[in-house]
Design a protein around this motif. Sequence first.
Motif, PDB file in Angstrom:
ATOM      1  N   ASP A  83       0.828  -1.208   0.000  1.00  0.00           N
ATOM      2  CA  ASP A  83       0.000   0.000   0.000  1.00  0.00           C
ATOM      3  C   ASP A  83       0.860   1.255   0.000  1.00  0.00           C
ATOM      4  OD1 ASP A  83      -2.285  -1.508   0.010  1.00  0.00           O
ATOM      5  OD2 ASP A  83      -2.553  -1.434   2.193  1.00  0.00           O
ATOM      6  N   GLU A  84       1.975   1.244   0.778  1.00  0.00           N
ATOM      7  CA  GLU A  84       2.856   2.413   0.826  1.00  0.00           C
ATOM      8  C   GLU A  84       3.469   2.697  -0.542  1.00  0.00           C
ATOM      9  OE1 GLU A  84       5.670   1.392   3.794  1.00  0.00           O
ATOM     10  OE2 GLU A  84       4.359   1.896   5.484  1.00  0.00           O
ATOM     11  N   ARG A  86       2.252   1.817  -3.433  1.00  0.00           N
ATOM     12  CA  ARG A  86       1.194   2.231  -4.346  1.00  0.00           C
ATOM     13  C   ARG A  86       0.856   3.711  -4.136  1.00  0.00           C
ATOM     14  NH1 ARG A  86      -2.279  -1.108  -2.786  1.00  0.00           N
ATOM     15  NH2 ARG A  86      -1.570  -2.838  -4.091  1.00  0.00           N
ATOM     16  N   GLN A  87       0.754   4.124  -2.902  1.00  0.00           N
ATOM     17  CA  GLN A  87       0.477   5.532  -2.608  1.00  0.00           C
ATOM     18  C   GLN A  87       1.627   6.427  -3.057  1.00  0.00           C
ATOM     19  OE1 GLN A  87      -2.309   6.987  -1.503  1.00  0.00           O
ATOM     20  NE2 GLN A  87      -3.301   4.963  -1.564  1.00  0.00           N
ATOM     21  N   ALA A  88       2.850   5.964  -2.881  1.00  0.00           N
ATOM     22  CA  ALA A  88       4.012   6.755  -3.318  1.00  0.00           C
ATOM     23  C   ALA A  88       4.016   6.914  -4.831  1.00  0.00           C
ATOM     24  CB  ALA A  88       5.302   6.079  -2.844  1.00  0.00           C
ATOM     25  N   LEU A  90       1.391   6.895  -6.745  1.00  0.00           N
ATOM     26  CA  LEU A  90       0.312   7.813  -7.079  1.00  0.00           C
ATOM     27  C   LEU A  90       0.733   9.263  -6.848  1.00  0.00           C
ATOM     28  CD1 LEU A  90      -2.627   8.357  -7.870  1.00  0.00           C
ATOM     29  CD2 LEU A  90      -3.270   7.966  -5.482  1.00  0.00           C
ATOM     30  N   GLN A  91       1.427   9.516  -5.741  1.00  0.00           N
ATOM     31  CA  GLN A  91       1.887  10.872  -5.463  1.00  0.00           C
ATOM     32  C   GLN A  91       2.879  11.344  -6.518  1.00  0.00           C
ATOM     33  OE1 GLN A  91       0.822  13.062  -3.223  1.00  0.00           O
ATOM     34  NE2 GLN A  91      -0.740  11.553  -2.599  1.00  0.00           N
TER      35      GLN A  91
END
Length: 347
Positions: A83-84, A86-88, A90-91
């Motif tokens: 998840d980390e 994936r979020q990185a 996206l950012q």
Amino acid sequence: MTDLPILLQNLTSIQEQALAELESVQDEAGLQAWRTAHLGRSSAVMRVFSDLGKLSKEERPQVGQNANQVKLALEGAFNLRSDELRQAALQRSLQNERLDVTLPGRAPTLGSLHPATQNLREIYRVLGDMGFQVYRARDVESDEYNFELLNIPAHHPARDMWDTFHTLTPGVLLRTHTSPGQIHAMREYAPDPVRVILPGMCYRYEQISARSEIQFNQVEMLAIDKGITFGDLKGTLNDFARRLFGDEVRTRLRPSYFPFTEPSAEMDVECFVCGGKGCPICKGSGWLEILGCGMVHPTVLKNGGYDPAVYSGFAAGMGPERIAMLRYRITDIRYFWGNDVRFLEQF
């Protein structure tokens, strides 16, 4: 006996080493490689499960419980790290990529009316302007309406003109033409005058070819009143042809035979391709057939509820797909039901 404290310490070391390596993973490929190394079948923690059978009965529960806790901890850490990352990603995408909102959007693909439907609607419009109203009849008919009441008794050789689809119910069939609708319409309106068109699908057990299909549309015309003559029929058909094909179209009537009309004729229009000079489309004749017609037979009038000594009428039947083939130079009737988008998009 196995040295239990050392085995449990090894499990703790396996967990610490795996978590330390997970912290250094920075992409999806590395994440999947870590999962294979530390949670795959050949990983250290999974080998502990495989070796439980070598332990004593007293040691198995404690080692199994600790191994399962390590496995669950690694799986939870994997999901969290996934998840980390994936979020990185996206950012980074939001920071580095730009969306040009001024670009034109992509128009959605829109459907359109089937060419057979378009042609039918044009025929409805023309005949509606001429005073005819649409009358719907059923596709599944009885032998009585499809043949008997149309002056085609059982075993009459004229029945060979129609290759019929019969059902398992005796006397019930798929209509071979729209003419049975004449009887339905006459019996509904008699003794009042009637002027209707009867569109619908017909079915015949025929060899499929470029010019023949087992299902096709027909449009029937029917007009009944006092004093209707063959001249009215000819004038109506000529007007219909001009409205449909243009004012310059030339037409002709040829004698023919239909059991439910007398006299009977077929109507041709001058070939659009060669202008009457003769070509492969018109088979060298310069003319193209578009419909059959005639004065309603006295027997049919009587079966419909009209006194043939007082009333007369005319009928005509046309194949819209055949007319569309002539108008648009279509060489194969099978295109209408083949659902080829390349063909349909042309209309």
